[in-house]
Design an enzyme around this catalytic site. Structure first.
Site, PDB file in Angstrom:
ATOM      1  N   GLU A  28       2.856  15.533   4.959  1.00 13.68           N
ATOM      2  CA  GLU A  28       1.440  15.164   4.968  1.00 13.68           C
ATOM      3  C   GLU A  28       0.760  15.892   6.116  1.00 13.68           C
ATOM      4  O   GLU A  28       0.258  16.986   5.944  1.00 13.68           O
ATOM      5  CB  GLU A  28       1.293  13.641   5.076  1.00 13.68           C
ATOM      6  CG  GLU A  28      -0.106  13.158   4.732  1.00 13.68           C
ATOM      7  CD  GLU A  28      -0.129  11.664   4.451  1.00 13.68           C
ATOM      8  OE1 GLU A  28      -1.220  11.141   4.241  1.00 13.68           O
ATOM      9  OE2 GLU A  28       0.947  11.026   4.438  1.00 13.68           O
TER      10      GLU A  28
ATOM     11  N   GLU B 225       2.293   3.665  12.095  1.00 11.54           N
ATOM     12  CA  GLU B 225       1.332   3.601  10.999  1.00 11.54           C
ATOM     13  C   GLU B 225       1.145   2.169  10.521  1.00 11.54           C
ATOM     14  O   GLU B 225       0.025   1.695  10.360  1.00 11.54           O
ATOM     15  CB  GLU B 225       1.821   4.474   9.847  1.00 11.54           C
ATOM     16  CG  GLU B 225       0.913   4.470   8.637  1.00 11.54           C
ATOM     17  CD  GLU B 225       1.392   5.421   7.560  1.00 11.54           C
ATOM     18  OE1 GLU B 225       0.571   5.794   6.709  1.00 11.54           O
ATOM     19  OE2 GLU B 225       2.574   5.795   7.577  1.00 11.54           O
TER      20      GLU B 225
END
Length: 870
Positions: free
Chosen positions: A463, A736
């Site tokens: 990502e 996260e």
């Protein structure tokens, strides 16, 4: 301390070689503790072409003042020094000399240089093997100066006569290349020789043609690696010689077999080409080059500092995994790569697998998803030192396979190299609670790891994209910790360009590799919120003016609205993303209605646009958006708030947003909503109940309504979900998910399980502003607040911010019991340092002598305060 000028900068550059501006604005930072010192005038001495001119200006401004001389030409060097004159007190001496030099300001200045590629077949659906380019040339006169202007269709490293040019890595970084493709400028005078010379450039695929995103797609900007450069050499005879990239260059492949952002680098030392970037090298076996199409109109000098090697981390431990594999532990989750010093059998290969955490006794590769994060080094047979060139990893642990017996595996043979955009650290924090200090340290490490050319979400898996919602939440914190002015200004230029191609809606990632998309709140609102946060920190109206059209387009054309002007109820929304109650496999399944969240942010963004309009003296627009804000607020109340002030979703986020954005109708509604929010938090054992939409505002909301003690209880919660859970679980960066690692030490089963995300680190701004007490009272910190809110059992704290004017510092402590006096209360003592040419609005907690609460406005100098805490 005598007053002096410590630093002169141009635009937002500390090093102003190759900048984009011909008339750069000038700023200077003061050093010294002069009491109540305000500037009344300044002088700028501009030296150019052997002549110096002095310009005197009667002004108190010392930040981003206009360039007083004629515009600089491409490649023209000027020297600048400054002195300031006090209104009533001492003047400063002249500063040191600082240099400024624009890069190439027009396409014609590139002197016909062309983008060139190797005359070899192009790989279409596979990794692009790095290409080595070289050019021999001669210089027949003594050299006065030389500049190399260079970029790549890919990422590059340059050599001149076998010596590395500069210290940039992964240059030119990642931009929205079709709109803005940066080049770099180097002073290479000392690397050139009178006589024969050679210029060499190695190019890897990087972001330009490498794989990006989780779908495996590549070649987003082009399918061919190339280089574009111009070497400009000025000699003693007064002539300038240009060596451009063109078809006279040669090309080859070499020891870097592949080097990918996600998968890592494969390096074969047996293929090394000795002396390939030296003059006289026999390149008879090399291929030629060919010119390829490239639009020089998109070339741009950088706004941001470059990515560099910033720090080296020593290896802390070598151990065996549960299956007997060798694992390295660097003790800190970092972003970068390894430097290896090794000797082993020729042709043998060492394999390095990089991960952030261990799970079940093994390196945890599952959170990487399809990214391999693996480097392979094939040895030469001789003692050698190696680092990868065109990849990077997020890691604390490295699994090593194939390490040779000839070299001991220890801290002398392997080092972790930390890289990130080389911003100046401006914010510092410390308090009496070690866990909070560790949390703040983790926040800084996550920012460092994710401010790498662009503000990414994470640095390790498949990502590493510039998610706009993440930086929306974190900008307020980021702008305190580091000087982000140039970094985010450049990224915002790309955001505006990408927005115009997406029907006025900012894409969710910048640069946009996800294709056309409808806009969503928070992520789309970043086109307004990030410039606003930048403006608060740096007071740069030029940046604000650059971003104003995008802000207007988003509100006027990009938002998908319903019949009353709020968000269309069929629009896609991330909303309160990663709410702690969201299932592992459904991170967007929040407990707060997505359209309640989105409508609230729409109203807030409309208000910010009204504020921005006012600062830019666009009075009619300011009135229009103020009116629109009022109309939308009434619609919001109809949709989401009952007549008695109850919100449709009585969650932490559902109450935080209308409280912070001032969406209730009456004072009693605010009072009641704060009480209900505190009750919800208390009933949840002071655990966090917010996702991306609410987390960065929760603490500020409670402080706004004098409920900071409630947030202290949340901040100090050590169970999940909470900030200190990550600390007590030995996290060294922020995660996260609140539970990226579960309490039993296993990794969360969801796909979104990065251990290096900065969004929840947005709590840093609350720590800076409430424990440290520091925030700007007006854009740019010329006037700032000191508003410490003691609590949480803290006995002391200190915060420091290096503003554009100088160092702002607060240090406070509490003397327990009677404090050695008869008042019988805890004594709060505070020392505040105010830099020259600024003033502070100081709110003194507790009761000062006489029983009143203290508020004072003070000028520069060191000030001491004392009060009695209730």
């Amino acid at each position: 301390m005598a007053l002096s000028i410590a630093q002169v900068s141009f635009e937002h550059h500390r090093t102003a070689l190759g900048i984009a501006e011909s008339t750069p604005r000038i700023s200077w930072r003061f050093d010294g503790n002069a009491s109540n010192w305000y500037q009344g005038a300044y002088e700028l001495e501009i030296g150019r072409g052997g002549q110096a001119d002095t310009f005197r200006v009667n002004s108190s401004d010392s930040v981003l003042v206009p360039w007083p001389s004629d515009p600089l030409q491409s490649g023209e060097e000027a020297t600048v020094r400054v002195r300031s004159f006090g209104r009533q007190h001492a003047d400063t001496p002249w500063s040191d000399l600082f240099t400024v030099e624009p890069g190439l300001l027009t396409e014609e200045d590139w002197q016909g240089a062309a983008a060139i590629a190797s005359d070899r077949p192009t790989e279409e659906d596979s990794p692009h093997r790095p290409i080595y380019f070289r050019k021999d040339f001669s210089v027949d006169e003594d050299i006065l100066s030389a500049r190399l202007y260079i970029t790549a269709l890919g990422i590059y490293e340059a050599q001149l006569n076998g010596e590395r040019v500069g210290d940039l890595v992964l240059a030119p970084g990642w931009q929205s290349y079709t709109h803005r493709h940066e080049y770099n400028t180097y002073d290479v005078t000392d690397l050139l020789r009178n006589g024969e010379n050679a210029l060499g450039v190695t190019v890897g695929e990087g972001w330009y043609s490498g794989r990006l995103g989780w779908d495996g797609n590549r070649n987003f900007y082009g399918d061919t690696l190339g280089v574009l450069c111009l070497l400009s050499v000025t000699t003693s005879g007064g002539t300038t010689t240009y060596i451009p990239s063109d078809e006279t260059w040669q090309s080859s492949t070499g020891p870097i077999v592949s080097s990918e952002i996600y998968n890592g680098e494969e390096y074969n030392s047996t293929l090394e080409i000795d002396g390939w970037a030296l003059p006289g090298f026999d390149a008879s076996g090399w291929l030629g080059t060919l010119e390829i199409e490239f639009d020089k109109a998109v070339l741009a000098a950088p706004d941001a500092p470059p990515v560099r090697r910033i720090e080296e981390r020593r290896l802390e431990n070598v151990f065996s995994s549960g299956s007997g594999k060798t694992v390295l532990d660097f003790g800190q989750n970092v972003v970068g790569w390894l430097r290896v010093r090794v000797r082993g059998p020729r042709g043998s290969t060492i394999r390095f697998v990089h991960t952030e955490v261990m799970e079940n006794g093994e390196v945890a590769t599952r959170p990487l998803r399809t990214a391999k994060a693996t480097d392979n080094l094939t040895l030469s047979g001789e003692e050698q030192e190696w680092e990868p060139s065109f990849t990077f990893h997020g890691f604390r642990f490295v699994e090593v396979d194939g390490w040779p017996e000839e070299t001991e595996l220890n801290a002398d043979s392997i080092t972790a190299i930390v890289i990130h955009t080389d911003m100046e650290q401006t914010g510092f924090f410390n308090c009496s609670n070690p866990l909070l200090n560790k949390l703040h340290e983790n926040i800084i490490w996550s920012m460092r790891g994710n401010f790498l050319s662009i503000p990414t979400d994470c640095p390790q898996r498949d990502e590493r994209l510039g998610w706009t919602g993440d930086i929306h939440a974190f900008a307020r914190t980021a702008n305190f910790i580091y000087n982000t002015a140039g970094f985010l200004r450049g990224w915002l230029k790309d955001a505006y360009s990408e927005q115009q191609e997406n029907e006025y809606a900012p894409p969710s990632v910048i640069p946009n590799i996800l294709g056309p998309t409808t806009g969503s709140s928070i992520w789309g609102d970043s086109i307004i919120a990030v410039p606003w946060a930048l403006f608060q920190s740096y007071g740069d109206k030029a940046m604000l003016r650059e971003q104003y059209p995008g802000a207007q387009d988003w509100i006027d054309k990009g938002v998908l609205r319903n019949e009353v002007g709020l968000w269309n109820r069929s629009s896609f929304q991330y909303a309160d993303w990663l709410d702690p109650l969201a299932p592992a496999d459904s991170p967007g399944a929040a407990t707060t209605n997505a359209y309640l969240v989105s409508d609230a942010y729409l109203i807030h963004s409309t208000e910010l646009l009204a504020n921005i309009s006012a600062y830019l003296s666009l009075t009619d627009n300011a009135e229009k958006y103020t009116h629109d804000r009022a109309t939308l607020t009434r619609a919001f109340r109809t949709a989401w708030i009952s007549n008695n002030g109850t919100v449709a979703n009585e969650t932490q986020t559902g109450l935080t947003l209308p409280l912070y954005f001032n969406l209730f109708a009456t004072p009693s509604h605010y009072t009641s909503a704060v009480s209900r929010l505190r009750a919800i938090i208390s009933a949840n054992d002071y655990k966090v109940g917010t996702g991306f939409a609410g987390t960065h505002l929760l603490g500020h909301t409670l402080s706004k309504y004098n409920a900071a003690p409630t947030f202290y209880n949340m901040l100090l919660q050590e169970e999940v979900p909470g900030w200190l859970f990550q600390v007590v679980m030995n996290g060294t960066t922020t995660w996260e998910r609140w539970d990226s690692m579960l309490p039993n030490g296993s990794v969360n089963p969801g796909q979104m399980t990065s251990f290096n995300h900065y969004a929840v680190g947005s709590v840093g701004s609350w720590m800076h502003e409430n424990i440290g007490g520091l925030s700007p009272a007006e854009p740019g910190w010329r006037r700032f607040n000191v508003d410490v809110r003691p609590g949480g059992g803290l006995r002391s704290a200190e915060a420091r911010f290096l503003s554009a004017y100088g160092a702002v510092e607060v240090r406070w402590w509490v003397v327990g019991g009677d404090g050695g006096n008869s008042r019988g209360c805890e004594r709060f003592r505070m020392v505040v340092t105010v830099p020259p040419n600024t003033e502070a609005v100081v709110n003194i907690p507790g009761r000062v002598d006489g029983g009143s609460r203290g508020r004072k406005v003070v000028g520069s100098g060191v000030h001491r305060f004392e009060s009695c805490l209730d």
